[in-house]
Design an enzyme around this catalytic site. Structure first.
Site, PDB file in Angstrom:
ATOM      1  N   GLU A 124       0.792  -1.063  -0.062  1.00 28.04           N
ATOM      2  CA  GLU A 124      -0.017   0.047  -0.089  1.00 28.04           C
ATOM      3  C   GLU A 124       0.852   1.221  -0.041  1.00 28.04           C
ATOM      4  OE1 GLU A 124      -3.818   2.076   2.385  1.00 28.04           O
ATOM      5  OE2 GLU A 124      -3.083   0.343   3.029  1.00 28.04           O
ATOM      6  N   ALA A 265       1.702  -0.105  10.909  1.00 34.74           N
ATOM      7  CA  ALA A 265       1.245  -1.395  10.455  1.00 34.74           C
ATOM      8  C   ALA A 265       0.313  -1.631   9.162  1.00 34.74           C
ATOM      9  CB  ALA A 265       0.072  -1.975  11.750  1.00 34.74           C
ATOM     10  N   HIS A 300      -7.132  -2.220  15.138  1.00 31.87           N
ATOM     11  CA  HIS A 300      -7.350  -1.235  13.888  1.00 31.87           C
ATOM     12  C   HIS A 300      -7.037  -2.032  12.700  1.00 31.87           C
ATOM     13  CE1 HIS A 300      -7.277   2.284  11.371  1.00 31.87           C
ATOM     14  NE2 HIS A 300      -6.372   1.741  10.484  1.00 31.87           N
ATOM     15  N   GLU A 301      -5.874  -2.823  12.481  1.00 30.76           N
ATOM     16  CA  GLU A 301      -5.474  -3.540  11.471  1.00 30.76           C
ATOM     17  C   GLU A 301      -6.411  -4.689  11.600  1.00 30.76           C
ATOM     18  OE1 GLU A 301      -3.535  -1.906   9.336  1.00 30.76           O
ATOM     19  OE2 GLU A 301      -3.011  -0.754  10.970  1.00 30.76           O
ATOM     20  N   GLU A 323      -9.902   4.139   5.925  1.00 37.46           N
ATOM     21  CA  GLU A 323      -8.993   4.567   7.041  1.00 37.46           C
ATOM     22  C   GLU A 323     -10.118   5.337   8.091  1.00 37.46           C
ATOM     23  OE1 GLU A 323      -6.389   3.278   7.777  1.00 37.46           O
ATOM     24  OE2 GLU A 323      -5.693   2.701   5.909  1.00 37.46           O
TER      25      GLU A 323
END
Length: 879
Positions: A124, A265, A300-301, A323
């Site tokens: 990414e 991450a 979050h990930e 996001e």
């Protein structure tokens, strides 16, 4: 200077991909200098009649074939960025390429690179094109099968996305592993990790009864620091099932921790790659803040599995879709795991420090940008933090149950798709039965709206009238703004300190004590009935919108709210507003030669918090800390004098410390924790308040503060207390400081994560010689320009966290950082561009500093062979 300015990519120019890639098969033979990648793409035309154009960078092309037939050199064109093929079969076809790359030479850490002998990928936003030729765009989703081949001794562990389907030994000392991911994904979610790694393992049983294997891979010797991350992962998986109905979908979920990583991450499907600072934790090496960050980033990930992976974004302009939404989800998770008021305060601090600054300067852009030159520059606070605030506003407007219905509909409609902001908002509007037509402006208009509030009490009629208006200053490319839809939570606090039940004109009876008002026009008025006595309004409770609030509240009203507001966030907010006003007055008094104020009302609030047995210590720690020097600079806004701000803040801290010496000492000793360390919220809160007391005592009269800090440093049994004491000593020119820094280094020199703390503490010191120390440390064995963590720990910390010394009047701080930006640009453009962001507020400083910053920005902009990343930031910052 670049010979040709790069052309921007624009949202309005979006077109669907000309080809679909249904399946990707990769065979990757790993070698540090010559990794070979054979890629098979099963393709079909999707639209148009033009040639096939694939993305590719830093690749050496060896072969191209279609349906098994090799193409001659005249049948295709390959340049530094693309592979173009003109003649194609009419129906579906298989394109095969053989390329090579050199992971050991990849200092940019995007694509495939080596980190401490470990092969790692970061794809990414556009890194996959450095691995193989591809349609490297988020709306090209494919099913991936990956076969990895490597030397069995150098890389005994071979990982990729999905589930393992085969493995074995080869005759030449190599071995292989094959992975299959059944869920279509874009190239940016591809991952590969290979090396000499070990793992810790656990299991998780999903809501439907499926057993999932959980593994965290780390370098040898770090196995004992994975326990907290594993428990945080299981908490996140359970919470996502309960809060959003989202269950994990593969047989295995893996995390790999690496020491060199551009980001925090990455959510690659089934194989998350982490900066090891957000995985590794042990009480003697990690602080309470580290533990909290690990929990939040793990969540979050993982949450990205649905909001980012199963539903991805159509194009990079929709980055906020994954996001912003996922940040909102991780914020809610942390709020449920820890203290909701403290989490909200922390998030708003971050938003104001970074996103409000971004919105108020030359780098302002909408949450969904209109254009970009380099997409890596749009991983910003606006996309992440403001994007999360937009989701929170919808949650506020809809309420929890209706918001959940909207999210359920979003998942139902768009699972397996590359979606847009409009898809998200339409699903939320339909599911929650909410009109979001005007709300969409939040995604397209940049800048921070200002809400002006004024209230009037009519004693004869027993009414309170509240008038609200909104304005938004011009931002680059957007001189005029249309009115936003702004939800504002309101309470009225009576003279007795209790909330009043609210009854608007036209309502038959009073209702709740907190109401959410929707400001949709440039100006609106509400009148509340049956208000027995003159109230003090508590506005924007819980910070229900990312706006600047201006009120006609007096200093006495703020003091009253500091003591009585039932909304914890607004109690803190009143304290911050009071202290900010006081400090700005002190700055002005310095310039005019007046006498500084002592801040007695703020000191009295601190006194009550220190002696209270009922207040959450973590919340009390937030309350007693003064606004930062950066916050004060932002509040002043123009002709900022950093020396005056520093002197005013230190003067007020010293005054409060002198007034409350006994209470601070008593609280410091009372908050000491007996027994083993625990990172839970209750213990962390006690340590936070105790160390806040220590920071005050260190600026107070007499040597007690330094002696306490030195003693705490020597006796600490956990990193939180050890680093807090060292941080206090770092700002004081005393023998204890030198001894503590030397002892800390001697103890932790072999632990690279702890050494990052050591670097940062010295970079943030307010002492006059700090720039010289930072320069010296760039040559220290603990530092290297090739590792982003080291750069962030030392140089970025100096440039962004040390307002006093970075903005030294002689301009040498600016010159040093500009030098490092240019040096970094040749190694890692992403990190260089983020470092250059330290100059984004250059126009707000007084003329001498402003001119010095402009000179350095122009010098950077004129650099030879400048990357797109740095060019874009430099040119936009200069305006």
């Amino acid at each position: 200077m670049r010979t040709e300015d790069p052309r921007p990519i624009r949202l309005k120019d979006y077109t669907p991909p000309a080809f679909k890639v249904d399946e990707v098969r990769l065979e990757i033979e790993l070698d540090p200098a010559d990794t070979r990648v054979r890629s098979q793409l099963k393709m079909r035309r999707n639209a148009g009649t033009g040639p096939l154009v694939l993305d590719g960078e830093k690749l050496k092309l060896h072969e191209v074939s279609i349906d098994g037939v090799k193409l001659g050199p005249n049948a295709y064109q390959a340049d530094g960025e693309h592979l173009t093929i003109l003649d194609l079969p009419e129906g579906p076809f298989t394109l095969e390429t053989l390329t090579s790359c050199a992971p050991e030479d990849n200092t940019a850490l995007t694509g495939l690179y080596l980190s401490s002998g470990i092969y790692c990928t970061q794809c990414e936003a556009e890194g996959f094109r450095r691995i193989a030729y591809s349609l490297d765009r988020p709306d090209a989703m494919s099913v991936f099968t990956t076969r990895i081949v490597a030397d069995a001794k150098a890389a005994p562990v071979l990982l990729s996305n999905g589930n393992p389907v085969a493995q074995g030994k080869l005759a030449d000392g190599r071995h292989f592993a094959e992975w299959h991911d059944p869920f279509p994904k874009p190239t940016y979610l591809f991952a590969l990790v290979a090396g000499d790694l070990v793992h810790v393992e656990d299991k998780f049983r999903t809501l439907s009864g499926r057993e999932v294997t959980l593994r965290i891979f780390v370098e040898r010797g770090n196995e004992d620091r994975c326990g907290y991350a594993m428990e945080a992962l299981k908490r996140a998986m359970k919470w996502d099932e309960e809060a959003f109905g989202r269950e994990y979908d593969l047989d295995i979920f893996m995390i790999v921790a690496v020491s060199a990583f551009n980001m925090g991450a990455m959510e690659n499907k089934g194989l998350n790659v982490f900066n090891d600072k957000y995985i590794l934790a042990r009480p003697d090496t990690a602080t309470d803040a580290d533990y909290a960050a690990i929990e939040a980033i793990i969540a979050h990930e993982y949450f990205h599995n649905w909001t980012g992976n199963r539903i991805t974004c159509r194009d990079w302009f929709q980055l906020c879709l994954k996001e912003g939404l996922t940040v909102f989800r991780d914020q809610e998770f942390t709020s449920d795991m820890r203290s909701r008021p403290v989490k909200r305060i922390s998030d708003v601090r971050l938003l104001r420090a970074h996103q409000f600054t971004e919105d108020g300067g030359p780098l302002a852009h909408p949450v969904r940008p209109d254009s970009y030159i380099e997409i890596n520059n749009f991983y910003t606070a606006t996309v992440y933090e403001k994007g999360a605030e937009l989701c929170r506003m919808i949650h506020t407007l809809a309420g929890p149950k209706r918001f959940r219905k909207g999210m359920d509909l979003y998942f139902e409609r768009h699972d397996g798709e590359a979606a847009t902001v409009e898809n998200f908002l339409d699903a939320l509007a339909d599911g929650a039965k909410l009109d979001l037509a005007q709300f969409k402006r939040w995604y397209s208009q940049s800048g921070t709206p200002e809400v002006l509030a004024s209230g009037r009490y009519d004693a004869a009629r027993k009414t309170y009238t509240l008038k609200l208006s909104q304005v938004c200053a011009p931002t680059p490319g957007q001189p005029v703004k249309e009115p936003y839809h702004i939800p504002i939570a309101l309470g009225l606090v009576g003279p007795d300190g209790r909330d009043i039940k609210l009854q608007l004109d036209g309502e038959e009876k009073p209702g709740a004590t907190t109401r959410v008002l929707s400001l949709t026009e440039r100006e609106a008025t509400w009148r509340f009935r049956n208000v027995a006595d003159k109230p003090v309004p508590s506005l924007l409770r819980g910070f229900t919108a990312p706006v600047k609030l201006s009120t006609n509240l007096k200093e006495r009203d703020l003091v009253f709210l500091m003591a009585h507001d039932s909304d914890s966030f607004n109690r803190w907010e009143a304290a911050q507003r009071y202290a900010t006003g006081l400090l700005i007055a002190m700055v002005d008094a310095q310039k005019k030669g007046g006498a500084p104020r002592k801040g007695t009302a703020f000191a009295e609030t601190i006194r009550k918090l220190l002696v209270s047995k009922k207040t959450d210590p973590d919340f009390a720690a937030q309350m007693i800390v003064l606004p930062s020097e950066q916050t004060l600079a932002q509040a002043i806004g123009k002709d900022v004098d950093v020396d005056a701000i520093h002197a005013a803040r230190e003067g007020l801290r010293a005054s409060i410390a002198a007034q409350l010496k006994d209470e601070l000492l008593a609280a410091y000793h009372a908050l000491a924790i007996d027994g083993p360390y625990s990172p839970d919220a209750a213990h962390a809160g006690k340590r936070a308040l105790r160390n806040a007391c220590l920071a005050y005592l260190a600026v107070g009269p007499g040597p007690e503060g330094v002696e306490l800090a030195a003693a705490q440093f020597a006796q600490a049994d956990n990193m939180t207390d050890e680093i807090a004491a060292l941080s206090v000593l770092a700002h004081i020119d005393c023998p204890e400081r030198v001894a503590a820094l030397e002892k800390f280094y001697a103890r932790w020199k072999d632990n690279h994560l702890v050494m990052d703390k050591w670097l940062s503490i010295q970079a943030m010191s307010a002492l006059p010689g700090t720039l010289g120390e930072v320069k010296r440390l760039t040559g220290h064995p603990a530092f290297t320009m090739r590792n982003p963590n080291k750069v962030r720990a030392l140089i970025t910390a100096f440039a962004t966290m040390n307002q006093l010394r970075f903005h030294s009047a002689d301009g040498k701080g600016y010159e040093f950082v500009a030098d490092k930006v240019l040096e970094l640009d040749a190694l890692n453009p992403q990190v260089a561009a983020r470092l250059l962001g330290a100059f984004k507020s250059w126009r707000q400083f007084e003329p001498k500093r402003r001119n010095a910053m402009a000179r350095q920005l122009k010098r950077v902009a004129a650099g030879e062979r400048l990357s797109r990343d740095v060019y874009e930031i430099a040119s936009k910052t200069l305006g």
